[in-house]
Design a protein around this motif. Structure first.
Motif, PDB file in Angstrom:
ATOM      1  N   GLY A 193     -12.227 -45.507 -20.236  1.00  0.00           N
ATOM      2  CA  GLY A 193     -13.202 -44.416 -20.202  1.00  0.00           C
ATOM      3  C   GLY A 193     -13.601 -44.051 -18.775  1.00  0.00           C
ATOM      4  O   GLY A 193     -14.571 -43.312 -18.564  1.00  0.00           O
ATOM      5  N   VAL A 252      -8.107 -46.753 -13.121  1.00  0.00           N
ATOM      6  CA  VAL A 252      -7.690 -45.967 -11.961  1.00  0.00           C
ATOM      7  C   VAL A 252      -8.751 -44.886 -11.719  1.00  0.00           C
ATOM      8  O   VAL A 252      -8.800 -43.873 -12.398  1.00  0.00           O
ATOM      9  CB  VAL A 252      -6.300 -45.338 -12.209  1.00  0.00           C
ATOM     10  CG1 VAL A 252      -5.815 -44.596 -10.969  1.00  0.00           C
ATOM     11  CG2 VAL A 252      -5.298 -46.427 -12.582  1.00  0.00           C
ATOM     12  N   GLN A 273      -5.724 -47.441 -30.350  1.00  0.00           N
ATOM     13  CA  GLN A 273      -5.744 -45.976 -30.242  1.00  0.00           C
ATOM     14  C   GLN A 273      -4.947 -45.348 -31.376  1.00  0.00           C
ATOM     15  O   GLN A 273      -5.399 -44.396 -32.035  1.00  0.00           O
ATOM     16  CB  GLN A 273      -5.152 -45.543 -28.887  1.00  0.00           C
ATOM     17  CG  GLN A 273      -6.079 -45.825 -27.715  1.00  0.00           C
ATOM     18  CD  GLN A 273      -5.360 -45.868 -26.365  1.00  0.00           C
ATOM     19  OE1 GLN A 273      -4.133 -45.907 -26.292  1.00  0.00           O
ATOM     20  NE2 GLN A 273      -6.130 -45.885 -25.284  1.00  0.00           N
TER      21      GLN A 273
HETATM   22  O1  M6R Z   1      -8.084 -46.679 -19.141  1.00  0.00           O
HETATM   23  P1  M6R Z   1      -7.026 -45.650 -19.446  1.00  0.00           P
HETATM   24  O2  M6R Z   1      -6.523 -45.783 -20.843  1.00  0.00           O
HETATM   25  O3  M6R Z   1      -7.475 -44.255 -19.155  1.00  0.00           O
HETATM   26  O4  M6R Z   1      -5.849 -45.982 -18.467  1.00  0.00           O
HETATM   27  C1  M6R Z   1      -4.714 -45.155 -18.408  1.00  0.00           C
HETATM   28  C2  M6R Z   1      -3.593 -45.850 -17.667  1.00  0.00           C
HETATM   29  O5  M6R Z   1      -3.964 -46.103 -16.342  1.00  0.00           O
HETATM   30  C3  M6R Z   1      -3.170 -47.161 -18.346  1.00  0.00           C
HETATM   31  O6  M6R Z   1      -2.854 -46.960 -19.687  1.00  0.00           O
HETATM   32  C4  M6R Z   1      -1.968 -47.775 -17.623  1.00  0.00           C
HETATM   33  O7  M6R Z   1      -0.848 -46.957 -17.795  1.00  0.00           O
HETATM   34  C5  M6R Z   1      -1.723 -49.198 -18.120  1.00  0.00           C
HETATM   35  N1  M6R Z   1      -1.736 -50.133 -17.016  1.00  0.00           N
HETATM   36  C6  M6R Z   1      -0.403 -49.387 -18.773  1.00  0.00           C
HETATM   37  O8  M6R Z   1      -0.229 -50.683 -19.243  1.00  0.00           O
END
Ligand code: M6R
Length: 353
Positions: free
Chosen positions: A105, A350, A162
């Protein structure tokens, strides 16, 4: 806490059957019937198109979600990588709904889109694992994943959570194919357990096919193709083996040139309609020297297939198919002495664009 597990990733892989059951209990009423906040269901029902925005693993879950919304609910859906949306915004319909899928999130790329579409006056919904996270606070509505904290950088249980939540939502919006989601999810939770019991097999396969390889391909068609995208992300991000997921039919249009003696090619076959065509793609790469491995559903399996999954609903099959691939990634990384829970150059959430 990791408890007796040596890595969070292993713990989180093995929590998946429980997470599916937890989601079913969180999204049911006192009679055990599936239910969700009615304003969320209405918002999806009333929009003329659903736009799913996400990154990485969550994007891959979104690709599966699109199939649910289009095949189960009859709702046109488009999935867009968050970081691309700003530059290549699709031509929007009159009454869109924006759905953000994000484990943490907090992903900045998603937030940038959220800010933009809110400015444009559109409705927003976030699927997240973290109550009170930025995307959840800033969207009109939130659906929680109930996966429990995910610590390993490689996302596992959030992905299946999800998909499970998306399947429930899509069938509540409009169940035009009369699929009994709860019945299928219960069966899948059990299938997941049996798959987790087979981990020695995955370890041997990782040793035989992956540890000494520079690169690897996952191939599949339709739903299996989307699983291949996620399976390849998992393998590359923690074992550093360059891996790509391909639509099996696309191989002959270029990528097959990369197949050399012993290049591992892992095929996924869980749908009857693609079985024969994907099998012939396996033959094509085998003839060029590939070391092929097959993950198939029992009724479609051949004796030589390395991983066989008990028959489950084809639309929901990704929930189970992904499990052996998560283990393959885990064991490849373990046998290569990689830092499984904290792969190089990556962060769990990220927060920069
Ligand atoms: O927290 P989020 O689901 O928004 O993160 C998205 C991606 O950064 C995340 O799914 C990333 O690709 C994973 N490290 C994959 O294992």
């Amino acid at each position: 806490e990791k408890g007796t597990y040596s890595h969070y990733m292993m713990k989180e892989i093995e929590e998946q059957p429980f997470v599916i059951r937890k989601i079913m209990s969180e999204y049911s009423d006192e009679k055990g019937q599936m239910c969700m906040d009615s304003s969320i269901i209405d918002n999806v029902r009333n929009c003329d198109k659903l736009y799913i925005i996400a990154c990485g693993t969550s994007y891959h879950a979104g690709l599966i979600g699109k199939q649910f919304f289009e095949k189960i609910s009859d709702k046109p859906t488009e999935v867009v990588i968050a970081s691309e949306f700003i530059y290549n915004m699709p031509l929007l319909t009159k009454n869109p709904l924006f759905m953000f899928i994000s484990q943490s999130g907090e992903t900045a790329d998603c937030r940038a889109v959220l800010v933009k579409v809110k400015e444009m006056g559109y409705r927003t919904l976030t699927l997240t694992n973290v109550k009170g996270s930025t995307l959840s606070r800033e969207s009109d509505n939130t659906l929680l994943l109930y996966a429990g904290p995910e610590i390993a950088v490689a996302s596992t249980k959030a992905y299946t959570a999800q998909i499970a939540v998306l399947s429930i939502l899509s069938s509540l919006v409009n169940n035009k194919i009369n699929i009994n989601i709860f019945k299928e999810l219960s069966k899948i939770a059990y299938t997941m357990e049996t798959l987790c019991d087979d981990k020695e097999n995955y370890k041997e396969l990782a040793e035989k096919y992956l540890v000494n390889s520079r690169n690897c391909f996952y191939i599949g068609r339709s739903m299996d193709y989307f699983v291949c995208l996620e399976a390849s992300l998992k393998l590359k991000e923690i074992s550093y083996i360059q891996t790509e997921g391909f639509a099996a039919g696309e191989l002959k249009h270029g990528t097959i040139a990369l197949i050399e003696q012993n290049t591992p090619v892992i095929a996924v076959i869980t749908q009857e309609c693609i079985n024969l065509n994907t099998r012939s793609n396996i033959k094509e790469v085998k003839a060029r020297g590939a070391a092929t491995m097959v993950i198939s559903m029992r009724s479609l399996s051949q004796e030589t297939d390395e991983i066989v999954i008990d028959d489950i609903n084809e639309l929901l099959a990704p929930l189970a198919t992904i499990i052996p691939t998560q283990y393959l990634a885990y064991y490849a990384a373990l046998l290569k002495n990689c830092d499984i829970d904290k792969p190089r150059n990556l962060a769990k959430s990220v927060t920069v664009e």
